[in-house]
Design a protein around this motif. Structure first.
Motif, short mmCIF file in Angstrom:
data_model
loop_
_atom_site.label_atom_id
_atom_site.label_comp_id
_atom_site.label_asym_id
_atom_site.label_seq_id
_atom_site.Cartn_x
_atom_site.Cartn_y
_atom_site.Cartn_z
N ASP A 198 0.79 -1.23 0.00
CA ASP A 198 0.00 0.00 0.00
C ASP A 198 0.83 1.28 0.00
O ASP A 198 0.46 2.26 -0.65
N LEU A 199 1.92 1.31 0.74
CA LEU A 199 2.67 2.55 0.92
C LEU A 199 4.16 2.23 1.07
O LEU A 199 4.68 2.11 2.18
N ARG A 200 4.83 2.07 -0.05
CA ARG A 200 6.26 1.75 -0.01
C ARG A 200 7.06 2.99 0.36
O ARG A 200 7.00 4.01 -0.32
N CYS A 201 7.84 2.88 1.44
CA CYS A 201 8.64 4.02 1.86
C CYS A 201 9.87 3.55 2.63
O CYS A 201 9.91 2.45 3.18
N VAL A 202 10.88 4.41 2.62
CA VAL A 202 12.15 4.15 3.28
C VAL A 202 12.39 5.24 4.32
O VAL A 202 12.10 6.41 4.07
N PHE A 219 15.94 3.69 -6.69
CA PHE A 219 14.81 3.70 -7.62
C PHE A 219 14.62 2.32 -8.25
O PHE A 219 14.81 2.12 -9.44
N ASP A 220 14.25 1.37 -7.41
CA ASP A 220 13.89 0.05 -7.93
C ASP A 220 12.37 -0.06 -7.82
O ASP A 220 11.67 0.94 -7.89
N SER A 221 11.86 -1.24 -7.64
CA SER A 221 10.42 -1.41 -7.51
C SER A 221 9.90 -1.00 -6.14
O SER A 221 8.71 -1.07 -5.87
N GLY A 222 10.82 -0.55 -5.28
CA GLY A 222 10.43 -0.15 -3.93
C GLY A 222 10.41 -1.29 -2.94
O GLY A 222 9.76 -1.21 -1.90
N THR A 223 11.15 -2.36 -3.26
CA THR A 223 11.16 -3.54 -2.39
C THR A 223 12.56 -3.88 -1.89
O THR A 223 12.78 -4.98 -1.39
N TYR A 224 13.49 -2.96 -2.02
CA TYR A 224 14.85 -3.19 -1.51
C TYR A 224 14.81 -3.10 0.01
O TYR A 224 14.50 -2.04 0.57
#
Length: 221
Positions: free
Chosen positions: A29-33, A163-168
């Motif tokens: 729902d909300l990919r963030c680092v 800047f990948d799929s947000g799953t690193y």
């Protein structure tokens, strides 16, 4: 692959994992680092390194690796089948700068809880791969975290956008130039981590335990 770098892991059952709902939220729902920079006091640590003829960069990589490996939240990743896994151990994937060429090479040195052992491995790898540049090293295991330094400047904050799929999921650790502040010697250290696997509590614990390790390494040497 070097036998010391062959990774072992446990596949995570999201339905049985206490953090499963939080993980799904920040992946689906909300990919963030999250990123946090904290000043570390390194006066006593530097004294220990000078007395033992250790170089600062590999010694800091060792200290960071030891704290990260102590906690599960920093050891999550993905296997070749795309399954969420918890690595038994993560290895530092670090930048080594070539000042004569003004370029860098990314290397991996197997972590060891003993500073002297890791320091020796680091120096051996630096000699072994002296001719490599940038991403020439191809034998990189999947269970790594990213670490580098900016020894030319003292900074107040640092952020790395991937800047990948947000799953690193692996940690990204950076530090700058250490400087004297009165009676202290201060080093700014930054940690980036995906919110799916860690919260502000976990970031804070990393810095508290890193400071404790830097102090106790000096006291018990």
């Amino acid at each position: 692959m070097n036998d010391n770098l062959i990774p072992t892991h446990t596949v995570v059952d999201l339905d049985a994992w206490d953090r499963g709902p939080v993980f799904r939220h920040f992946i689906d729902d909300l990919r963030c680092v999250m990123s946090l920079t904290v000043d570390m006091e390194v006066s006593r640590f530097l004294g220990r390194l000078r007395s033992g003829s250790f170089s600062f960069y590999p010694a800091m990589i060792w200290a960071v690796s030891k704290v990260l490996n102590a906690h599960a939240e920093f050891r999550y990743g993905w296997d070749k089948r795309g399954r969420l896994v918890l690595w038994d151990r993560i290895e530092p994937y670090y930048a080594h700068f070539h000042p004569d060429r003004e370029t860098f090479v990314k290397l991996v040195t197997p972590f060891d809880t003993d500073l002297e052992t890791f320091h020796r491995r680091f120096l051996e790898d630096r000699r072994r791969y002296a001719a490599l540049d940038h991403f020439d090293l191809t034998d990189v295991p999947p269970n790594t975290f990213d670490v580098s330094c900016l020894p030319w400047v003292r900074y107040r904050s640092f952020d790395m956008h991937i800047f990948d799929s947000g799953t690193y999921l692996a940690p990204v650790v950076t530090w700058g130039k250490y400087e004297r502040e009165g009676a202290r010697t201060v080093l700014s250290v930054s940690l980036n981590i995906h919110h799916a696997v860690a919260d502000g509590f976990h970031l804070s614990r990393f810095f508290l335990e890193l400071q404790e390790l830097l102090d106790t390494t000096a006291e018990h040497s």
